[in-house]
Write an enzyme that holds these catalytic residues in place. Structure first.
Site, PDB file in Angstrom:
ATOM      1  N   THR A   1     -26.756  11.259 -54.925  1.00 58.20           N
ATOM      2  CA  THR A   1     -25.331  10.940 -55.084  1.00 58.20           C
ATOM      3  C   THR A   1     -25.080  10.192 -56.382  1.00 58.20           C
ATOM      4  O   THR A   1     -25.895   9.374 -56.796  1.00 58.20           O
ATOM      5  CB  THR A   1     -24.861  10.085 -53.897  1.00 58.20           C
ATOM      6  OG1 THR A   1     -25.074  10.816 -52.687  1.00 58.20           O
ATOM      7  CG2 THR A   1     -23.394   9.711 -54.002  1.00 58.20           C
TER       8      THR A   1
ATOM      9  N   GLY B   1     -30.887   4.509 -51.347  1.00 57.28           N
ATOM     10  CA  GLY B   1     -31.231   3.440 -50.404  1.00 57.28           C
ATOM     11  C   GLY B   1     -32.661   2.984 -50.581  1.00 57.28           C
ATOM     12  O   GLY B   1     -33.522   3.758 -50.946  1.00 57.28           O
TER      13      GLY B   1
ATOM     14  N   GLU C   1     -25.437  12.025 -45.621  1.00 52.81           N
ATOM     15  CA  GLU C   1     -26.144  13.257 -45.251  1.00 52.81           C
ATOM     16  C   GLU C   1     -25.182  14.407 -45.046  1.00 52.81           C
ATOM     17  O   GLU C   1     -25.452  15.337 -44.291  1.00 52.81           O
ATOM     18  CB  GLU C   1     -26.987  13.020 -44.011  1.00 52.81           C
ATOM     19  CG  GLU C   1     -28.378  13.622 -44.111  1.00 52.81           C
ATOM     20  CD  GLU C   1     -29.086  13.270 -45.411  1.00 52.81           C
ATOM     21  OE1 GLU C   1     -29.553  12.134 -45.523  1.00 52.81           O
ATOM     22  OE2 GLU C   1     -29.140  14.132 -46.309  1.00 52.81           O
TER      23      GLU C   1
END
Ligand SMILES: CC(C)(COP(=O)(O)OP(=O)(O)OC[C@H]1O[C@@H](n2cnc3c(N)ncnc32)[C@H](O)[C@@H]1OP(=O)(O)O)[C@@H](O)C(=O)NCCC(=O)NCCSC(=O)CCCCCCCCCCCCCCC(=O)O
Ligand SMILES: Cc1cc2nc3c(=O)[nH]c(=O)nc-3n(C[C@H](O)[C@H](O)[C@H](O)COP(=O)(O)OP(=O)(O)OC[C@H]3O[C@@H](n4cnc5c(N)ncnc54)[C@H](O)[C@@H]3O)c2cc1C
Length: 633
Positions: free
Chosen positions: A122, A161, A397
């Protein structure tokens, strides 16, 4: 043990252990799960429950115990971390699977045992539209390197993350050669030696606090050609590009996670139902008959209407999760052998079920919290924390609406194939009947036919009708002169509705198929009741669809509600036993309201007293701020 909860556990009509075994996939799996939980975690002297320092311990323990099976790793982690997310979650569920599925053998042997990483796909400007990603990777044949670059502010990688501030192996998605294709790169940067990198944390979030989500800006950073994951696509030393069998193979990890999320939605909903139903068995409030003792709130019909359909849904999603992972493993095995024929169906199924299950579970967690009144809002219930950790699954997701539209794309394609006379197989085979008009609603009797197979048929007809309506909307838009893209966009409400109905039918069908496999009479009976409840509750929520599909008459509508009430009463005696079968350990659930022994009030008082605010009789702020002020008055 609380006397109410004790009474709820008497007169069981089914073997709880057998139901737990079904949920685990067999008695051996139950025994292994409990061994990991009781022996390898709870009775491990090194186990320091859920504190940040225990992360390295956990990794070393997994290696010490030789736990490498993904399901067993998850059993160990979920016992270690309870209902929260842990910092390495992304490493296990995205970074490693990407290396497993996208590395060639040389890369696999070189990287897999050694590194911890994240997944940086992303960007600030694009999370959904992958073909819009802007990060570039330009090959320099002279140095045999890729030059990674963030050309715009919107191309800054955003959200990866578990961003490790010191060492940054990460999976990159970027545009090496053309806007339509992009590939995966492993980029190991040892900070701060590596210039051209700007890295940081994206700041406080709604929750997900155990995971540090970061940002990464690259300024012409060079990485070796070999860092491109080259199982499916390669850039040769001369700069020539070998295209993958399908550009969508790069999306493989997302399909894997979406498949995992389906079962995870069932697990999370089962945790919340355990908490809310056990609490509802011990909580007494108000009165039903004047002058009598306050009843258990689980005896209120409205409380049953809040919780029992969710209980049925939790079982439905757990079974759907088993089906989804089995299907993923089967088809990804074929893909590994070069057979991509079922990749579109796997994508459509995983995308739709991910959206369907997370939207439903997300709402269900809040219903469970509110059904516990004020104590549900206390962190001691664990429900607020479960919600905060779960709710982003509707976004990450694959944002749910977008995922539903991906499933719709597959449904429309299938519908067109049927219209062209093709015979479909697999999950959309019911659309064959649409073409041959055998979808005409069966003779609807005045009474509601409660046979589970009939109910599955009614959901099938509802889904087929909505698929056809969506297709007709697109055709009508085109007939009005709209281009194909605008015809699609002007029909997206219908398309999402069709995908939702398709997923609803699929989940009910999986539930029915699982019930049919259950041999134990007692377990079969209680699971059949839950499957009926799941179906009838959905019919009550979407009555208009069933009326529009002609499989329900106005005269039958009252019997849907009557049937629903009867099923709620039927579930009531088994409700606590059905959540006991989920076998969530108190330590993992970490909920004062959901304790197995039902001793809620004593535990709540102890929990409150342990609050840092209660460490001293009078809080230090009084002496620091109020007392000096009082002295001046
Ligand atoms: C799919 C997209 C939306 C669109 O992609 P494209 O634009 O490339 O495709 P088109 O829409 O043009 O369609 C063209 C064509 O391709 C087909 N297609 C598309 N995708 C796929 C696919 N994946 N596979 C196969 N085929 C595909 C499509 O059907 C069309 O076919 P036809 O032409 O025949 O019709 C794409 O842009 C997209 O996917 N966007 C979403 C991006 C995304 O998902 N981002 C995620 C980033 S990573 C992230 O969010 C990480 C979050 C993780 C947080 C923690 C995770 C916790 C998970 C818990 C899980 C359980 C835990 C328990 C287990 C454990 O702990 O171990
Ligand atoms: C907790 C959390 C952890 C994350 N971790 C990671 C990570 O580790 N690595 C990573 O790479 N990413 C990660 N992400 C990012 C995540 O994958 C994206 O946020 C997600 O893919 C959604 O994309 P977006 O944010 O661009 O939303 P957008 O797509 O901008 O969505 C905004 C709105 O636009 C709508 N929309 C967009 N496209 C369409 C369309 N075609 N048709 C109709 N409506 C549309 C959506 O439905 C939505 O309502 C994480 C996100 C969260 C919340």
């Amino acid at each position: 043990m609380n006397p109410d909860i004790l009474r709820e556990r008497q007169n069981a009509t089914f073997d709880i252990e057998k139901l737990t075994n079904i949920l685990d996939g067999g008695a051996e799996r139950t025994n292994r799960r409990r061994e990991i939980r009781e022996v390898l975690v709870l009775n491990d002297p090194d186990f320091d429950y859920g504190t940040p320092t225990s992360l390295p311990t956990m990794i070393l323990k997994l290696r010490e115990y030789g736990i490498s099976d993904p399901v067993e790793i998850n059993w160990y982690k979920s016992m270690y971390w309870g209902t929260g997310r842990e910092a390495l979650g992304l490493h296990y569920v995205m970074f490693l699977p990407t290396l497993y599925t996208q590395c060639d053998s040389e890369q696999f042997n070189k990287w897999v045992p050694l590194i911890i990483g994240t997944y940086a796909q992303t960007e600030m400007g694009h999370g959904t539209h992958l073909r819009g990603l802007e990060t570039t990777a330009t090959f320099d044949p002279a140095t045999q390197e890729f030059v990674m670059h963030s050309p715009t502010v919107t191309s800054i990688k955003w959200w990866p993350g578990g961003r490790n501030p010191l060492f940054l192996p990460l999976i990159f998605l970027s545009i090496p050669l053309s806007a339509s294709l992009f590939d995966l790169f492993l980029s190991g940067f040892a900070l701060p030696t590596c210039s051209g990198i700007v890295i940081g944390d994206i700041g406080p979030k709604f929750g997900f606090d155990a995971v540090d989500n970061g940002y990464l800006k690259l300024e012409h950073v060079r990485i070796p050609r070999e860092n491109m994951l080259m199982k499916y696509a390669q850039v040769k030393p001369d700069g020539s590009y070998v295209k993958p069998l399908s550009s969508k193979l790069t999306y493989g990890t997302m399909v894997f996670i979406r498949s995992l999320i389906v079962g995870n939605a069932g697990i999370v909903l089962s945790q919340c139902c355990t908490i809310a139903i056990r609490y509802s068995a011990v909580r007494h409030q108000s009165e039903i008959r004047a002058g009598e003792a306050e009843p258990q709130i689980l005896d209120y019909q409205t409380q049953q209407h809040k919780l029992f359909p969710l209980l049925a849904t939790a079982y439905a999603f757990l079974f759907a999760g088993q089906y989804m992972i089995d299907t993923y493993n089967r088809i990804s095995g074929d893909i590994n052998q070069g057979d991509l024929s079922e990749m579109p169906e796997l994508h459509a199924l995983s995308a739709g079920l991910k959206a369907f299950t997370t939207w439903t579970a997300n709402t269900g967690i809040e219903v469970c919290r509110m059904s516990c009144g004020g104590h549900g809002y206390s962190r001691s219930s664990a429900l607020p924390d479960i919600y905060v950790e779960f709710t982003p699954s509707c976004t990450y997701e694959g944002e749910n609406t977008v995922m539903m539209l991906q499933t719709a794309r597959f449904l429309m394609k299938s519908y067109r194939q049927v219209q062209a006379g093709q015979q479909l197989s697999g999950a959309v085979s019911y659309l064959n009947k649409v073409h041959h008009r055998v979808m005409a609603p069966q003779a609807v009797s005045s009474q509601l036919d409660l046979n589970l197979n009939t109910l599955v048929d009614l959901y099938e007809i509802r889904a087929a009708m909505l698929v056809e309506l969506a297709a007709q909307s697109i055709q009508q838009e085109s007939a009005r002169g709209k281009c194909q893209e605008d015809s699609w966009n002007n029909s997206t409400i219908d398309l999402v509705r069709a995908s939702d109905a398709h997923c609803h039918y699929m989940v009910l069908k999986m539930f029915r198929d699982k019930v049919d496999q259950i041999e134990d009479p007692g377990v079969h009976s209680v699971m059949s009741t839950l499957a009926h409840l799941y179906a009838i509750h959905g019919m009550g929520n979407f009555t208009g669809d069933f009326l529009q599909a002609g499989v329900l008459t106005g005269a039958q509508v009252p019997s849907v509600s009557k049937c629903l009430k009867g099923l709620l009463a039927e579930v009531r005696p088994s409700a606590v036993l059905l959540v006991d079968a989920f076998d969530h350990h108190d330590k993992m659930l970490n909920s004062v309201l959901g304790r197995h022994d039902g001793n809620v009030y004593e535990a709540m008082f102890e929990w409150a007293r342990s609050s840092p605010l209660n460490r001293t009789e009078v809080h230090e702020s009084f002496h620091k701020h109020l007392k000096p002020l009082q002295a001046k008055l």
